[in-house]
Design a protein around this motif. Structure first.
Motif, PDB file in Angstrom:
ATOM      1  N   GLN A  66      26.362  -4.542 -11.152  1.00 61.05           N
ATOM      2  CA  GLN A  66      27.240  -5.301 -12.040  1.00 61.05           C
ATOM      3  C   GLN A  66      26.445  -5.496 -13.323  1.00 61.05           C
ATOM      4  N   ILE A  67      26.495  -4.447 -14.164  1.00 58.82           N
ATOM      5  CA  ILE A  67      25.723  -4.422 -15.400  1.00 58.82           C
ATOM      6  C   ILE A  67      26.682  -4.371 -16.581  1.00 58.82           C
ATOM      7  N   ASN A  82      21.869  -8.146  -9.737  1.00 55.01           N
ATOM      8  CA  ASN A  82      22.997  -7.350 -10.239  1.00 55.01           C
ATOM      9  C   ASN A  82      23.083  -5.968  -9.584  1.00 55.01           C
ATOM     10  N   SER A  83      22.474  -5.828  -8.426  1.00 54.07           N
ATOM     11  CA  SER A  83      22.523  -4.565  -7.685  1.00 54.07           C
ATOM     12  C   SER A  83      22.600  -4.889  -6.194  1.00 54.07           C
ATOM     13  N   ILE A  84      23.450  -4.160  -5.493  1.00 61.45           N
ATOM     14  CA  ILE A  84      23.605  -4.416  -4.065  1.00 61.45           C
ATOM     15  C   ILE A  84      23.746  -3.097  -3.311  1.00 61.45           C
ATOM     16  N   LEU A  85      23.028  -3.009  -2.212  1.00 57.77           N
ATOM     17  CA  LEU A  85      23.109  -1.868  -1.295  1.00 57.77           C
ATOM     18  C   LEU A  85      23.571  -2.438   0.038  1.00 57.77           C
ATOM     19  N   ILE A 128      23.397   5.466 -12.458  1.00 58.14           N
ATOM     20  CA  ILE A 128      24.751   4.976 -12.194  1.00 58.14           C
ATOM     21  C   ILE A 128      25.726   6.039 -12.678  1.00 58.14           C
ATOM     22  N   LEU A 129      26.540   6.559 -11.758  1.00 59.79           N
ATOM     23  CA  LEU A 129      27.438   7.662 -12.079  1.00 59.79           C
ATOM     24  C   LEU A 129      28.876   7.231 -12.331  1.00 59.79           C
ATOM     25  N   LEU A 130      29.337   6.196 -11.626  1.00 58.46           N
ATOM     26  CA  LEU A 130      30.753   5.842 -11.663  1.00 58.46           C
ATOM     27  C   LEU A 130      30.984   4.408 -12.130  1.00 58.46           C
ATOM     28  N   GLU A 131      32.213   4.168 -12.597  1.00 57.79           N
ATOM     29  CA  GLU A 131      32.648   2.837 -13.007  1.00 57.79           C
ATOM     30  C   GLU A 131      33.926   2.497 -12.235  1.00 57.79           C
ATOM     31  N   ASN A 132      33.898   1.368 -11.533  1.00 63.14           N
ATOM     32  CA  ASN A 132      35.069   0.848 -10.827  1.00 63.14           C
ATOM     33  C   ASN A 132      34.965  -0.667 -10.875  1.00 63.14           C
ATOM     34  N   MET A 133      36.028  -1.331 -11.214  1.00 59.66           N
ATOM     35  CA  MET A 133      35.976  -2.771 -11.459  1.00 59.66           C
ATOM     36  C   MET A 133      35.599  -3.610 -10.234  1.00 59.66           C
ATOM     37  N   LYS A 140      29.594  -7.456  -2.217  1.00 56.17           N
ATOM     38  CA  LYS A 140      28.998  -8.798  -2.160  1.00 56.17           C
ATOM     39  C   LYS A 140      29.678  -9.640  -1.074  1.00 56.17           C
ATOM     40  N   VAL A 141      31.004  -9.560  -0.998  1.00 56.80           N
ATOM     41  CA  VAL A 141      31.734 -10.302   0.039  1.00 56.80           C
ATOM     42  C   VAL A 141      31.371  -9.752   1.424  1.00 56.80           C
ATOM     43  N   ALA A 142      31.323  -8.441   1.564  1.00 58.01           N
ATOM     44  CA  ALA A 142      30.951  -7.831   2.844  1.00 58.01           C
ATOM     45  C   ALA A 142      29.548  -8.277   3.266  1.00 58.01           C
ATOM     46  N   GLN A 143      28.638  -8.305   2.319  1.00 54.24           N
ATOM     47  CA  GLN A 143      27.279  -8.750   2.618  1.00 54.24           C
ATOM     48  C   GLN A 143      27.281 -10.212   3.092  1.00 54.24           C
ATOM     49  N   TYR A 144      28.023 -11.059   2.415  1.00 53.26           N
ATOM     50  CA  TYR A 144      28.083 -12.480   2.766  1.00 53.26           C
ATOM     51  C   TYR A 144      28.589 -12.671   4.196  1.00 53.26           C
TER      52      TYR A 144
END
Length: 186
Positions: A66-67, A82-85, A128-133, A140-144
């Motif tokens: 999220q940059i 601002n980065s999540i794996l 970073i190759l792609l952009e998706n909103m 982030k929700v899945a991680q939580y």
């Protein structure tokens, strides 16, 4: 559970969660609290920062950022990660998708759609190759909630001056490609 943004990008096989970082976070959180899904698969369109990537190319992603553009220009900073794996899903492996020539990519999310190619090389230099909103917020929700998750995205446009027009022109192709991917691998 398969989810998508909605509002112009809905698929009969997926639940709408909302557009952008905030709406998708709220919508997906409500879904997780109500249904307690065992996995999450986010599907949607994406703009490519690389102009050589063909429209209709499918990508799998487990990594989102999220940059904002000001961050790339050293005009802003963030105190948050601002980065999540995310953990790969157990219902179908990313490796299986990659064997089917579905490539893997890092996705950047923002509440804004980039309509200039001026920053594309900076994003590519950051891997970073792609952009998706919505991808970052979904992860982030899945991680939580500790839910295995990944995204399958179809390139609908090149990031640049004609992004919106290309997205409109390629919506049907994106839907067909995503339907094929979901039907084939799930």
């Amino acid at each position: 559970m398969i989810v998508c943004a909605g509002n112009g990008e809905s698929f009969g096989f997926a639940k709408d969660i909302g557009v952008g970082i905030v709406e998708s976070t709220i919508g997906l959180t409500q879904i997780c609290l109500r249904y307690a899904p065992k996995y999450l698969l986010f599907v949607g369109s994406a703009g490519s920062y690389d102009s050589t990537v063909a429209i209709g190319t499918l990508f799998v992603s487990r990594h989102a950022t999220q940059i904002e553009l000001s961050f790339l220009q050293n005009q802003s900073y963030t105190p948050i990660d601002n980065s999540i794996l995310v953990e790969s899903s157990r219902f179908v492996s990313c490796e299986t998708l990659m064997k089917a020539n579905i490539l893997e990519a890092v996705v950047n999310s923002s509440n804004y759609i980039t309509n200039t190619s001026q920053y594309n090389q900076m994003m590519l230099s950051a891997n970073i190759l792609l952009e998706n909103m919505e991808t970052f917020s979904v992860f982030k929700v899945a991680q939580y909630f500790q839910i295995p998750c990944f995204a399958i995205l179809c390139v609908s446009n090149k990031v640049g001056e004609n992004s919106h027009q290309e997205w409109l022109q390629n919506k049907k192709l994106v839907e067909e490609k995503l339907y094929w991917a979901v039907r084939t691998f799930l």
